[in-house]
Write an enzyme that holds these catalytic residues in place. Structure first.
Site, PDB file in Angstrom:
ATOM      1  N   LYS A  71       0.835  -1.202   0.000  1.00 34.19           N
ATOM      2  CA  LYS A  71       0.000   0.000   0.000  1.00 34.19           C
ATOM      3  C   LYS A  71       0.872   1.256   0.000  1.00 34.19           C
ATOM      4  O   LYS A  71       1.882   1.313   0.724  1.00 34.19           O
ATOM      5  CB  LYS A  71      -0.904  -0.029   1.225  1.00 34.19           C
ATOM      6  CG  LYS A  71      -1.931   1.098   1.305  1.00 34.19           C
ATOM      7  CD  LYS A  71      -2.825   0.885   2.521  1.00 34.19           C
ATOM      8  CE  LYS A  71      -3.843   2.000   2.655  1.00 34.19           C
ATOM      9  NZ  LYS A  71      -4.729   1.788   3.836  1.00 34.19           N
ATOM     10  N   SER A  86      -9.264   2.245   2.470  1.00 33.73           N
ATOM     11  CA  SER A  86      -8.276   2.891   1.620  1.00 33.73           C
ATOM     12  C   SER A  86      -7.250   1.935   1.022  1.00 33.73           C
ATOM     13  O   SER A  86      -6.439   2.342   0.193  1.00 33.73           O
ATOM     14  CB  SER A  86      -7.538   3.963   2.426  1.00 33.73           C
ATOM     15  OG  SER A  86      -6.837   3.399   3.522  1.00 33.73           O
ATOM     16  N   SER A 146     -10.105   0.340   6.726  1.00 34.39           N
ATOM     17  CA  SER A 146      -9.442   0.524   5.439  1.00 34.39           C
ATOM     18  C   SER A 146      -8.889  -0.743   4.817  1.00 34.39           C
ATOM     19  O   SER A 146      -8.553  -0.756   3.635  1.00 34.39           O
ATOM     20  CB  SER A 146      -8.284   1.527   5.580  1.00 34.39           C
ATOM     21  OG  SER A 146      -8.796   2.820   5.764  1.00 34.39           O
TER      22      SER A 146
END
Length: 446
Positions: free
Chosen positions: A77, A151, A175
Site C-alpha cells: 500500500k 483505503s 481501510s
C-alpha cells in the site's frame, strides 16, 4: 508449462523452496499479468518491474529452504515506505522523494523471501472507503463499475485480479476490511500492538494497524505470522467457541441491507453445525459512537495533513482535516476510546467471537469521488461501511471473510471480531467457514 498466476502464496513458496520454479519466473509472470490487466483495474500507482526482477534474481542466490514466502510477489500500500520508491499517499501534496528505508513490515516480508512488485493506489491520505484520486481509480475486479473500496483498495484489487497472491494493507477505520469485503478476500486487522504500525503521523492515535490481504485463510495466516514475527500455527483441534451473531448497525440511523444480514446469519448457522455455541447478541454500542468515530476519523486526517500544502489537497480532504482540527484535543486524551473499551469488555467476557455483516451494502460506483463534496463522501462512506470503526477505536482484532455472493455475482462477506490476542482463533474460525462454504479465489478479467 506450469502457470503460477492464480496460485496461492503457500503454493508458490513451496515450489520455489523445492526449486520447481525460480523466483524470476514467478515474478515475471505476475508482472506480465499486471501489465495486461491494470489499465482496467487501477490497482497500482507504480510498478517496480526492473527492481523486482533484479531482487528475484538476488533471492535465488540465498538459502531458500527456510523462507516462508520464498519468491512470492507482494504489493504494498502506498502509505508505507519501500526503499528507493516515493510514498505518495494518493496525493499531489506529498513529495515525490524516494524512501531511504523499508517500513519494518516491508522489511519482514522481504526477509521472508517476498518480492515487492509495486505500490498500490490509495485515496488521498488514506481517508475514504473509495480508492480514487490524482493517481487513478481502483476498481473491483469482480465488477469494474464498482469501487474496490478503501483505503487499501489498490492492494485488494491487485490480489482479487490475480496480479499478486498477497498484499500489504492497513486499517484505521476499516481501510483493510472494507476493500477485502468488496473484493472477496480475507483481510485481517490485527489487534493493537500485534504487528508494527508506524503509519502516517501517529497511526491515527493508535487505531491504525498493518495486516494481510489474501485469497485464502492459509495465506492470510502465513503473511500474518511474518508480519507479527510469530509462528503460523493454528490452534490445536477445533475448540468450541462462544459466538455471538449481530446484524445491527453500530451507528444510529444506518441500516444493513438484506444480503449482508443474511450472510451473517447463514455463517453463524454453519458455525453452529460445526459445534460452536452460537446465539444472537448485540454488543452494547453507545449512542455517542457515531460522533466519536467521526471525531477520530477527521482528527487523524488533520494530523496527517499538517505538513502538507493545503492548496494541493483535494477539497474533500481539506474539509475533513478542518473538521478534525476541532476535535484534536479531545481525541488525544483518548477518554471516549477507553469508555468504549470498558463498555464492551463484559460482552467479550461472555463471548469469544462476534460475527457481523462486513458491510451494510455493496460498494459505491468506481468514480472520481475526490472531485465531489465532503458531505456527499461522508454519507456514502458511512452508509456502506458502519460496522468496521468500533474495532479500531477499541483496538480489538477483526477480519473480513468472504461468504456468498450479492445479486449480480459480486462477493459478499462477514466480519469476525475477537478478544485481544485472538488473531489465530479468528483465522481458525475463518478457515472453518472457508471449508464449509468455499469461495472463488480470484475474479476473471481475461
Amino acid at each position: 508449462m506450469t502457470i503460477w498466476v492464480g496460485r496461492t502464496a503457500a503454493e508458490i513458496a513451496a515450489a520455489v523452496r523445492e526449486k520447481r520454479v525460480t523466483p524470476r519466473e514467478v515474478v515475471a509472470e505476475h508482472l506480465a499479468r499486471i501489465e495486461l490487466l491494470d489499465a482496467r483495474v487501477g490497482a497500482f500507482r507504480t510498478l517496480r518491474t526492473e527492481a523486482a526482477l533484479a531482487e528475484a534474481d538476488e533471492l535465488a542466490t540465498r538459502d531458500l529452504g527456510r523462507l516462508p514466502l520464498a519468491g512470492v510477489p507482494v504489493a504494498v500500500k502506498d502509505n508505507l515506505p519501500v526503499r528507493g520508491e516515493s510514498n505518495r499517499l494518493g496525493s499531489a501534496a506529498s513529495p515525490d522523494t524516494p524512501a531511504d528505508h523499508d517500513h519494518v513490515t516491508v522489511a519482514r516480508l522481504r526477509a521472508a523471501g517476498a518480492v515487492v512488485v509495486g505500490l498500490t493506489n490509495v485515496p488521498e491520505l488514506c481517508v475514504f472507503g473509495t480508492t480514487d484520486g490524482v493517481h487513478g481509480i481502483a476498481r473491483n475486479p469482480w465488477d469494474t463499475s464498482r469501487t474496490a473500496g478503501g483505503s487499501s483498495g489498490g492492494s485488494a484489487a491487485a490480489v482479487a485480479a490475480g496480479m499478486v497472491p498477497i498484499a500489504l494493507g492497513n486499517d484505521g477505520m476499516g481501510s483493510l476490511r472494507i476493500p477485502a469485503a468488496n473484493c472477496g478476500l480475507v483481510g485481517l486487522k490485527p489487534g493493537h500492538g500485534t504487528v508494527p504500525a508506524g503509519i502516517g503521523q501517529g497511526d491515527w492515535f493508535g487505531m491504525s494497524e498493518n495486516g494481510p490481504l489474501a485469497t485464502t485463510v492459509e495465506d492470510a495466516r502465513l503473511m500474518f505470522a511474518v508480519l507479527a514475527g510469530t509462528e503460523a500455527v493454528p490452534p490445536p483441534g477445533k475448540q468450541a467457541l462462544k459466538v455471538a451473531v449481530s446484524v445491527r448497525s453500530p451507528l444510529v440511523g444506518v441500516k444493513v441491507t438484506r444480503p449482508y444480514r443474511a450472510a451473517a446469519r447463514e455463517a453463524a448457522e454453519l458455525l453452529s453445525t460445526a459445534g460452536h455455541l452460537v446465539r444472537p447478541a448485540d454488543p452494547p454500542y453507545p449512542l455517542w459512537l457515531s460522533t466519536t468515530a467521526l471525531a477520530h476519523w477527521t482528527a487523524g486526517t488533520a494530523v496527517d495533513a499538517e505538513e502538507l500544502d493545503p492548496r494541493l489537497l483535494t477539497r474533500r480532504t481539506r474539509v475533513h482535516a478542518a473538521v478534525g482540527r476541532r476535535f484534536l484535543n479531545g481525541v488525544r486524551k483518548g477518554d471516549r476510546r477507553e469508555q468504549l473499551r470498558r463498555r464492551l469488555e463484559p460482552f467479550f467476557a461472555e463471548h469469544d467471537v462476534l460475527i457481523t455483516p462486513a458491510l451494510a451494502r455493496r460498494g459505491p460506483a468506481a468514480a472520481a469521488w475526490h472531485e465531489r463534496g465532503w458531505l456527499r463522501n461522508l454519507l456514502v462512506n458511512t452508509n456502506y461501511s458502519p460496522l468496521t470503526p468500533p474495532w479500531n477505536l477499541t483496538g480489538l482484532p477483526a477480519m473480513s471473510v468472504p461468504f456468498g455472493t450479492l445479486p449480480g455475482g459480486a462477493p459478499c462477506a462477514v466480519q469476525l471480531v475477537g478478544r485481544p490476542g485472538s488473531e489465530l482463533d479468528l483465522l481458525a474460525l475463518a478457515g472453518q467457514l472457508e471449508e464449509l462454504h468455499p469461495w472463488r479465489r480470484t475474479a476473471s478479467l481475461d
